[in-house]
Design a protein around this motif. Structure first.
Motif, PDB file in Angstrom:
ATOM      1  N   ALA A   1       0.820  -1.215   0.000  1.00 40.75           N
ATOM      2  CA  ALA A   1       0.000   0.000   0.000  1.00 40.75           C
ATOM      3  C   ALA A   1       0.851   1.260   0.000  1.00 40.75           C
ATOM      4  CB  ALA A   1      -0.938  -0.011   1.209  1.00 40.75           C
ATOM      5  N   CYS A   2       2.012   1.227   0.662  1.00 42.84           N
ATOM      6  CA  CYS A   2       2.861   2.412   0.749  1.00 42.84           C
ATOM      7  C   CYS A   2       3.507   2.782  -0.582  1.00 42.84           C
ATOM      8  CB  CYS A   2       3.934   2.227   1.818  1.00 42.84           C
ATOM      9  SG  CYS A   2       4.971   0.775   1.559  1.00 42.84           S
ATOM     10  N   ALA A   3       3.331   1.962  -1.620  1.00 40.94           N
ATOM     11  CA  ALA A   3       3.899   2.272  -2.933  1.00 40.94           C
ATOM     12  C   ALA A   3       3.318   3.560  -3.515  1.00 40.94           C
ATOM     13  CB  ALA A   3       3.665   1.111  -3.904  1.00 40.94           C
ATOM     14  N   VAL A   4       2.148   3.981  -3.033  1.00 45.38           N
ATOM     15  CA  VAL A   4       1.522   5.202  -3.556  1.00 45.38           C
ATOM     16  C   VAL A   4       2.195   6.462  -3.020  1.00 45.38           C
ATOM     17  CG1 VAL A   4      -0.687   4.037  -3.823  1.00 45.38           C
ATOM     18  CG2 VAL A   4      -0.213   5.304  -1.713  1.00 45.38           C
ATOM     19  N   LEU A   5       3.055   6.339  -2.013  1.00 52.24           N
ATOM     20  CA  LEU A   5       3.703   7.498  -1.412  1.00 52.24           C
ATOM     21  C   LEU A   5       4.932   7.916  -2.210  1.00 52.24           C
ATOM     22  CD1 LEU A   5       3.605   6.438   2.356  1.00 52.24           C
ATOM     23  CD2 LEU A   5       2.032   7.984   1.174  1.00 52.24           C
ATOM     24  N   GLU A   6       5.252   9.206  -2.143  1.00 55.01           N
ATOM     25  CA  GLU A   6       6.502   9.688  -2.704  1.00 55.01           C
ATOM     26  C   GLU A   6       7.662   9.170  -1.851  1.00 55.01           C
ATOM     27  OE1 GLU A   6       6.747  11.266  -5.485  1.00 55.01           O
ATOM     28  OE2 GLU A   6       4.593  11.527  -5.801  1.00 55.01           O
ATOM     29  N   GLU A   7       8.855   9.195  -2.394  1.00 59.75           N
ATOM     30  CA  GLU A   7       9.992   8.597  -1.704  1.00 59.75           C
ATOM     31  C   GLU A   7      10.221   9.235  -0.330  1.00 59.75           C
ATOM     32  OE1 GLU A   7      12.313   5.497  -1.496  1.00 59.75           O
ATOM     33  OE2 GLU A   7      11.303   6.003  -3.393  1.00 59.75           O
ATOM     34  N   ASP A   8      10.132  10.562  -0.246  1.00 53.31           N
ATOM     35  CA  ASP A   8      10.360  11.208   1.043  1.00 53.31           C
ATOM     36  C   ASP A   8       9.233  10.902   2.023  1.00 53.31           C
ATOM     37  OD1 ASP A   8       8.594  12.694  -0.541  1.00 53.31           O
ATOM     38  OD2 ASP A   8       9.047  14.558   0.500  1.00 53.31           O
ATOM     39  N   GLU A   9       8.005  10.749   1.503  1.00 55.71           N
ATOM     40  CA  GLU A   9       6.870  10.402   2.365  1.00 55.71           C
ATOM     41  C   GLU A   9       7.013   8.983   2.903  1.00 55.71           C
ATOM     42  OE1 GLU A   9       3.536  13.121  -0.010  1.00 55.71           O
ATOM     43  OE2 GLU A   9       3.744  10.978  -0.447  1.00 55.71           O
ATOM     44  N   ARG A  10       7.484   8.094   2.042  1.00 56.21           N
ATOM     45  CA  ARG A  10       7.679   6.716   2.465  1.00 56.21           C
ATOM     46  C   ARG A  10       8.789   6.620   3.520  1.00 56.21           C
ATOM     47  NH1 ARG A  10       7.658   1.829  -1.666  1.00 56.21           N
ATOM     48  NH2 ARG A  10       7.733   3.575  -3.087  1.00 56.21           N
ATOM     49  N   GLU A  11       9.851   7.365   3.332  1.00 53.20           N
ATOM     50  CA  GLU A  11      10.942   7.351   4.298  1.00 53.20           C
ATOM     51  C   GLU A  11      10.484   7.914   5.647  1.00 53.20           C
ATOM     52  OE1 GLU A  11      14.202   9.409   2.564  1.00 53.20           O
ATOM     53  OE2 GLU A  11      14.609   7.846   1.069  1.00 53.20           O
ATOM     54  N   ALA A  12       9.633   8.941   5.609  1.00 52.28           N
ATOM     55  CA  ALA A  12       9.118   9.504   6.853  1.00 52.28           C
ATOM     56  C   ALA A  12       8.260   8.488   7.588  1.00 52.28           C
ATOM     57  CB  ALA A  12       8.317  10.772   6.557  1.00 52.28           C
ATOM     58  N   LEU A  13       7.434   7.741   6.845  1.00 49.44           N
ATOM     59  CA  LEU A  13       6.619   6.700   7.461  1.00 49.44           C
ATOM     60  C   LEU A  13       7.508   5.594   8.022  1.00 49.44           C
ATOM     61  CD1 LEU A  13       3.857   5.420   8.057  1.00 49.44           C
ATOM     62  CD2 LEU A  13       3.895   4.445   5.740  1.00 49.44           C
ATOM     63  N   ALA A  14       8.560   5.238   7.281  1.00 47.86           N
ATOM     64  CA  ALA A  14       9.449   4.163   7.716  1.00 47.86           C
ATOM     65  C   ALA A  14      10.129   4.500   9.036  1.00 47.86           C
ATOM     66  CB  ALA A  14      10.498   3.885   6.645  1.00 47.86           C
ATOM     67  N   ARG A  15      10.402   5.767   9.273  1.00 45.38           N
ATOM     68  CA  ARG A  15      11.065   6.149  10.517  1.00 45.38           C
ATOM     69  C   ARG A  15      10.208   5.861  11.746  1.00 45.38           C
ATOM     70  NH1 ARG A  15      13.283  10.335   7.240  1.00 45.38           N
ATOM     71  NH2 ARG A  15      11.569  11.755   7.717  1.00 45.38           N
ATOM     72  N   SER A  16       8.909   5.719  11.547  1.00 41.52           N
ATOM     73  CA  SER A  16       8.019   5.395  12.669  1.00 41.52           C
ATOM     74  C   SER A  16       7.777   3.892  12.786  1.00 41.52           C
ATOM     75  CB  SER A  16       6.675   6.114  12.507  1.00 41.52           C
ATOM     76  OG  SER A  16       5.953   5.605  11.398  1.00 41.52           O
ATOM     77  N   GLY A  17       8.399   3.111  11.898  1.00 40.13           N
ATOM     78  CA  GLY A  17       8.159   1.669  11.891  1.00 40.13           C
ATOM     79  C   GLY A  17       9.341   0.868  12.401  1.00 40.13           C
ATOM     80  N   ARG A  18       9.156  -0.434  12.417  1.00 39.06           N
ATOM     81  CA  ARG A  18      10.222  -1.346  12.840  1.00 39.06           C
ATOM     82  C   ARG A  18      10.065  -2.666  12.091  1.00 39.06           C
ATOM     83  NH1 ARG A  18       8.237  -5.104  16.730  1.00 39.06           N
ATOM     84  NH2 ARG A  18       6.124  -4.592  17.430  1.00 39.06           N
ATOM     85  N   ASN A  19      11.135  -3.419  12.007  1.00 42.03           N
ATOM     86  CA  ASN A  19      11.111  -4.736  11.385  1.00 42.03           C
ATOM     87  C   ASN A  19      10.795  -5.807  12.423  1.00 42.03           C
ATOM     88  OD1 ASN A  19      11.898  -3.919   8.719  1.00 42.03           O
ATOM     89  ND2 ASN A  19      13.972  -3.616   9.516  1.00 42.03           N
ATOM     90  N   LEU A  20      10.075  -6.815  12.003  1.00 42.14           N
ATOM     91  CA  LEU A  20       9.762  -7.946  12.880  1.00 42.14           C
ATOM     92  C   LEU A  20       9.884  -9.232  12.072  1.00 42.14           C
ATOM     93  CD1 LEU A  20       8.541  -9.185  15.533  1.00 42.14           C
ATOM     94  CD2 LEU A  20       6.296  -8.899  14.456  1.00 42.14           C
ATOM     95  N   THR A  21      10.583 -10.206  12.625  1.00 43.57           N
ATOM     96  CA  THR A  21      10.660 -11.529  12.015  1.00 43.57           C
ATOM     97  C   THR A  21       9.929 -12.515  12.911  1.00 43.57           C
ATOM     98  OG1 THR A  21      12.784 -11.065  10.947  1.00 43.57           O
ATOM     99  CG2 THR A  21      12.171 -13.378  11.205  1.00 43.57           C
ATOM    100  N   ALA A  22       8.938 -13.210  12.350  1.00 47.30           N
ATOM    101  CA  ALA A  22       8.169 -14.212  13.089  1.00 47.30           C
ATOM    102  C   ALA A  22       8.525 -15.590  12.560  1.00 47.30           C
ATOM    103  CB  ALA A  22       6.668 -13.958  12.934  1.00 47.30           C
ATOM    104  N   GLN A  23       8.775 -16.525  13.452  1.00 46.52           N
ATOM    105  CA  GLN A  23       9.089 -17.893  13.058  1.00 46.52           C
ATOM    106  C   GLN A  23       7.802 -18.673  12.796  1.00 46.52           C
ATOM    107  OE1 GLN A  23      12.274 -18.677  12.455  1.00 46.52           O
ATOM    108  NE2 GLN A  23      12.721 -16.562  13.067  1.00 46.52           N
TER     109      GLN A  23
END
Length: 228
Positions: free
Chosen positions: A14-36
């Motif tokens: 869904a985030c593909a609709v964002l501009e690159e700077d908008e996506r990077e700003a959203l990413a700064r509020s996120g985190r990676n998670l790996t589930a087994q």
């Protein structure tokens, strides 16, 4: 922080609709998670404080009745959105079928992103509609009378989910579900699932590769069996 540049679903999430700077700003509020495999990502009854995009792997949405019987309600493939934005508590368990990587955001951060970027809200709405359609298709699949038709349809759906093309399924993929999960999902026995997969291989429709690998040799024949 999620690495958007090298994200394998950067063009389909869904985030593909964002501009690159908008996506990077959203990413700064996120985190990676790996589930087994087998790990619960979100549990029914928990407060809805986060949502996520599935980057790789596969998840199942499930309910468990008072007797402990599991019912698989839906499958989530890469680029799929995970979570219930507008419900205070999670309605169902979200469980990893394979090792799965997710890009996780706090609910508040995602709500602010939706308010700031209407295109993201529309993209999430389209994804929700697609998920609803897939759930209905899953119900239709499990209601089909012939076991081979249900299984053929499921294999074709897995091939489509593993493909980078919106028009054609991939020829090779790994089954994210165990024989028991497939039986549960399709309302069959494990023995029937094993027998039908063996029959598909004997007739030349598929070839098994290792424990979970599947190669579609004759997808047109599978589509005919599935009634598509």
């Amino acid at each position: 922080m999620p690495d958007c540049i090298h994200c394998p679903v950067r063009e389909s999430a869904a985030c593909a609709v964002l501009e690159e700077d908008e996506r990077e700003a959203l990413a700064r509020s996120g985190r990676n998670l790996t589930a087994q495999r087998g790990e619960t990502v979100f549990a029914a009854g928990d407060e809805n404080t986060a949502c996520a995009t599935l980057v790789s792997g596969a998840l199942k949405v499930r309910s468990v009745d008072p007797e402990g019987r599991e019912r698989i309600l839906a499958l989530i493939h890469p680029a799929g959105f995970v979570g219930e934005m507008f419900a205070p508590f999670a309605s169902h368990d979200i469980v990893a079928l394979t090792e799965s990587r997710l890009c996780v955001f706090g609910r508040g951060a995602m709500e602010r992103a939706i308010e700031d970027h209407p295109a993201l809200a529309r993209a999430l709405l389209r994804r929700s509609q697609a998920a609803l359609h897939e759930s209905r298709s899953l119900l239709e699949m499990t209601a089909q009378g012939r076991a081979e038709a249900r299984l053929a349809a499921l294999l074709l759906d897995f091939a489509a989910a593993a493909s980078h093309s919106p028009c054609h399924g991939t020829e090779r993929f790994d089954l994210p579900l165990s024989r028991g999960d497939i039986a549960n999902l399709l309302g069959l026995t494990i023995e029937t699932v094993s027998r039908k997969i063996g029959a598909f291989e004997s007739e030349g429709s598929i070839r098994r590769e290792g424990r979970r690998g599947i190669e579609l040799l004759d997808p047109a024949h599978l589509a005919e069996i599935a009634g598509r």
